[in-house]
Write a protein that holds these residues in place. Structure first.
Motif, mmCIF file in Angstrom:
data_model
loop_
_atom_site.group_PDB
_atom_site.id
_atom_site.type_symbol
_atom_site.label_atom_id
_atom_site.label_comp_id
_atom_site.label_asym_id
_atom_site.label_seq_id
_atom_site.Cartn_x
_atom_site.Cartn_y
_atom_site.Cartn_z
ATOM 1 N N LEU A 111 -5.336 -1.972 -4.004
ATOM 2 C CA LEU A 111 -5.098 -2.244 -2.665
ATOM 3 C C LEU A 111 -6.307 -3.409 -2.732
ATOM 4 N N LEU B 148 2.228 2.367 -3.336
ATOM 5 C CA LEU B 148 0.894 2.403 -4.311
ATOM 6 C C LEU B 148 1.363 3.642 -3.891
ATOM 7 N N ILE B 149 0.911 4.422 -2.798
ATOM 8 C CA ILE B 149 0.538 5.916 -2.660
ATOM 9 C C ILE B 149 1.478 6.450 -2.562
ATOM 10 N N HIS B 150 2.147 5.962 -2.313
ATOM 11 C CA HIS B 150 3.570 6.733 -3.297
ATOM 12 C C HIS B 150 3.912 7.406 -4.253
ATOM 13 N N ALA B 151 3.811 6.128 -5.491
ATOM 14 C CA ALA B 151 3.450 6.027 -7.081
ATOM 15 C C ALA B 151 2.611 6.961 -7.123
ATOM 16 N N LEU B 152 1.447 7.353 -6.367
ATOM 17 C CA LEU B 152 0.334 8.129 -6.773
ATOM 18 C C LEU B 152 0.364 9.492 -5.994
ATOM 19 N N GLY B 153 1.817 9.915 -5.919
ATOM 20 C CA GLY B 153 2.042 11.034 -5.680
ATOM 21 C C GLY B 153 2.294 11.310 -3.544
ATOM 22 N N ALA B 154 2.114 10.362 -2.964
ATOM 23 C CA ALA B 154 1.964 10.587 -1.510
ATOM 24 C C ALA B 154 3.872 11.276 -0.925
ATOM 25 N N THR B 155 3.679 12.510 -0.529
ATOM 26 C CA THR B 155 4.646 12.678 0.296
ATOM 27 C C THR B 155 5.381 11.665 1.297
ATOM 28 N N ASP B 156 7.007 11.636 1.531
ATOM 29 C CA ASP B 156 7.334 10.988 3.101
ATOM 30 C C ASP B 156 6.724 12.134 3.888
ATOM 31 N N LEU C 39 -5.410 11.888 -2.248
ATOM 32 C CA LEU C 39 -4.023 12.952 -2.005
ATOM 33 C C LEU C 39 -3.552 13.971 -2.520
ATOM 34 N N TYR D 133 -7.643 11.979 -12.772
ATOM 35 C CA TYR D 133 -7.474 13.085 -11.858
ATOM 36 C C TYR D 133 -7.330 13.524 -13.007
ATOM 37 N N LEU E 107 11.550 5.207 3.944
ATOM 38 C CA LEU E 107 10.651 5.406 2.466
ATOM 39 C C LEU E 107 11.770 5.753 1.781
ATOM 40 N N ALA F 34 7.135 13.720 -6.109
ATOM 41 C CA ALA F 34 5.670 13.581 -5.495
ATOM 42 C C ALA F 34 4.992 14.422 -5.754
ATOM 43 N N ARG G 24 4.235 12.950 -9.585
ATOM 44 C CA ARG G 24 4.011 11.950 -9.592
ATOM 45 C C ARG G 24 1.919 12.351 -9.613
ATOM 46 N N ARG G 25 1.587 13.076 -8.958
ATOM 47 C CA ARG G 25 0.326 13.509 -9.425
ATOM 48 C C ARG G 25 -0.215 13.899 -10.591
ATOM 49 N N LEU H 96 -8.481 7.570 -3.858
ATOM 50 C CA LEU H 96 -7.589 7.566 -3.445
ATOM 51 C C LEU H 96 -6.253 8.984 -4.143
ATOM 52 N N ARG I 212 12.674 15.229 -3.471
ATOM 53 C CA ARG I 212 11.432 14.345 -3.461
ATOM 54 C C ARG I 212 10.276 14.707 -3.571
ATOM 55 N N ALA J 220 0.774 -1.421 0.267
ATOM 56 C CA ALA J 220 -0.509 -0.184 0.047
ATOM 57 C C ALA J 220 1.352 1.352 0.001
ATOM 58 N N LEU K 277 12.699 3.974 -1.634
ATOM 59 C CA LEU K 277 11.212 3.737 -2.894
ATOM 60 C C LEU K 277 12.429 5.773 -3.723
#
Lengths: 314, 223
Positions: free
Chosen positions: B94, A208-216, B109, B157, A310, B78, B81-82, B105, B74, A205, A313
């Motif tokens: 998931l 995945l959310i890292h790949a969707l753009g979640a920051t550290d 984000l 998106y 992290l 991020a 990536r969005r 999801l 980083r 998970a 990644l």
């Protein structure tokens, strides 16, 4: 139409269950509270020994009503020996207070010996209690002058044993500090292990959310909030468990730490105010501070652990 | 849009790893649709992984949507990536989240309002024909349904760059046709799209410029 349940993808309730971590952190908080209480008690005893009995010097003046032999330096007419000694002590820097024991106090103090002699009219010396500022050794300076005014004056200072007791108390404080340090280190390791286990459980998970753009900071913040709250909860339980034990210990230690008369019996178990009055305010504050300290430690440890993890990644 | 210059990538590190891409240079403009072709092991998935920022190139320059990847911190990656949508071969859903939550999801984000998220999710799920499966978990769906959920999540998106690895291999001909028409519509609206496929029939039916790889080398770039 709208969903009722918000899901951030991390499912931290599964990754970081709500029982294991609070139990361990609570145990650590309990041990830390006991160690801190030991340190506070040692500090309290040290203060009492340093500023109480250990800071008292006793001056004995035989034949106090006889004329003094040297008062010329003070520019006065010859006085009694006790007056001359008291005047000299009052003018000596480093002496914070003097108290001449009254006749009743003196007889009460010497009662066992007076009773042995069977002579209540035995001539007694005057006894003066001197309170000196911490770290001041006035005996060496003032004793020759006193003996010049009143030959036979004796001065007793109990700093030898009080210094040793203070050193012992300082050692106990250091041990308590070391114990707290060890407990905190273990708590940090426990939080790190639990966080890593949670990261491994949810690595798919997280990826995945890292790949969707979640920051550290988003991911580490979610983990740290969860762990911080669990640690806070554990800290509350640890403090609550430590409270009755500290109350009992405070009751037992009261005769050794209280300046006044300590209660001979324990308060009624229903009288919360009486029990709480037994706890020194420093211990009460310590019990209040332990839970947020546990929460903050958990939060900061988790932030660092997750951010380090992290980094693997891209 | 993206630019690659002399990009190489090796699994397991640039020194001792297995080379997947060698000295690839590409320049694809905004709103272009490109097929990515090549046999298995040609390096298509590696190229898509570099474009979706799942991996870093071992060497060379990668610039995506005007952002130089290697020089970006980083937090900046991020944010980048969005703006990139990715459809993976394994769908990347998931399993313990509902279809609704999986698709929502990316919007969550981006801190969108829940009402807006619900509206967007219902609209896209209606388009992929799964508006009645919102509460299902991915393991309860067929392969084709999971693929449609993954596509919905990738486009919800309106990304500036969309990369898709075999997005039609679990779809029937009608659904694949709908998907291709949507991809072309997105490209018209400015999204740069790269689709890797082995499906010669669909490439023939929807002709577009191609990028072809062989043993990690770029052998054709019809831009």
């Amino acid at each position: 139409m709208a969903r009722q349940r918000y899901h951030d993808g991390l499912a931290l309730r599964q990754a970081l269950p709500g029982r294991f971590l609070p139990f361990l952190v609570g145990s650590m908080a309990f041990l830390a509270a006991l160690a801190l209480a030991g340190g506070i008690a040692a500090h309290s005893l040290s203060q009492r020994w340093t500023h109480g009995a250990g800071a008292v010097t006793t001056v004995q003046v035989p034949s106090p009503a006889d004329p003094a032999t040297a008062t010329a330096a003070m520019g006065q007419m010859p006085a009694t020996r006790i007056d001359a000694v008291l005047a000299t002590l009052a003018a000596t820097p480093g002496i914070t207070g003097t108290h001449r024991l009254g006749d009743a106090e003196l007889r009460a103090l010497l009662a066992p010996w007076i009773e042995q002699t069977g002579d209540p009219s035995l001539p007694l010396p005057a006894v003066i209690e001197l309170h000196t500022a911490p770290g001041q050794d006035v005996a060496a300076n003032v004793l020759p002058r006193l003996q010049a005014q009143a030959p036979g004056v004796l001065m007793e200072h109990d700093s030898v044993w009080s210094d040793r007791l203070a050193a012992l108390a300082a050692s106990l404080q250091a041990c308590a500090g070391l114990a707290v340090l060890v407990v905190m280190t273990v708590a940090v390791c426990v939080v790190m292990a639990a966080t890593r286990a949670g990261l491994l459980t949810r690595r798919q998970a997280i990826g995945l959310i890292h790949a969707l753009g979640a920051t550290d900071s988003y991911i580490s913040g979610r983990f740290a909030t969860r762990v911080g709250l669990l640690a806070l909860w554990g800290g509350v339980w640890g403090s609550m468990l430590a409270l009755p034990m500290l109350l009992a210990l405070s009751h037992l230690a009261a005769p050794f730490t209280a300046m006044g008369d300590a209660p001979a019996t324990a308060p009624d178990w229903r009288d919360l105010h009486a029990w709480m009055a037994l706890l020194p305010s420093a211990l009460l504050w310590m019990l209040v501070v332990v839970p947020p300290a546990a929460g903050l430690t958990g939060w900061a440890t988790t932030q660092l652990t997750v951010r380090a993890w992290l980094r693997r990644l891209p | 849009m993206f630019r690659l210059h002399d990009v190489s990538y090796a699994y397991g590190g640039s020194q001792t790893g297995v080379a997947a891409l060698s000295h690839v240079s590409l320049d694809v403009a905004q709103g272009e649709f490109r097929w990515l072709l090549g046999p298995s092991g040609a390096g298509k998935s590696s190229l898509l992984s570099i474009l979706s920022l799942e991996v870093q190139a071992s060497s060379g320059m990668v610039e995506i949507l005007g952002v130089p990847v290697r020089q970006t911190r980083r937090a900046g990656l991020a944010r980048l990536r969005r703006r990139i949508g990715a459809v993976k071969q394994d769908f990347g859903l998931l399993p313990d989240m509902s279809v609704f939550d999986n698709v929502a999801l990316p919007l969550r984000l981006q801190h969108r309002a829940e009402a807006e998220i619900a509206h967007e999710v219902h609209a896209i799920m209606k388009w992929v024909g799964l508006e009645n499966r919102l509460d299902a978990l991915p393991p309860q769906l067929s392969g084709g349904e999971q693929q449609r959920v993954a596509i919905a999540r990738a486009v919800i998106y309106r990304p500036a760059l969309l990369v898709a690895d075999e997005p039609t291999n679990a779809l029937d001909e009608r659904q694949a046709g709908r998907l291709m028409r949507m991809f072309h519509r997105l490209a018209e609206l400015g999204t740069t799209i790269v689709v890797a496929t082995h499906n010669d029939a669909i490439v023939a039916k929807y002709p577009a410029p191609t990028i072809e790889l062989l043993h990690g080398h770029l052998v054709r770039d019809h831009g």
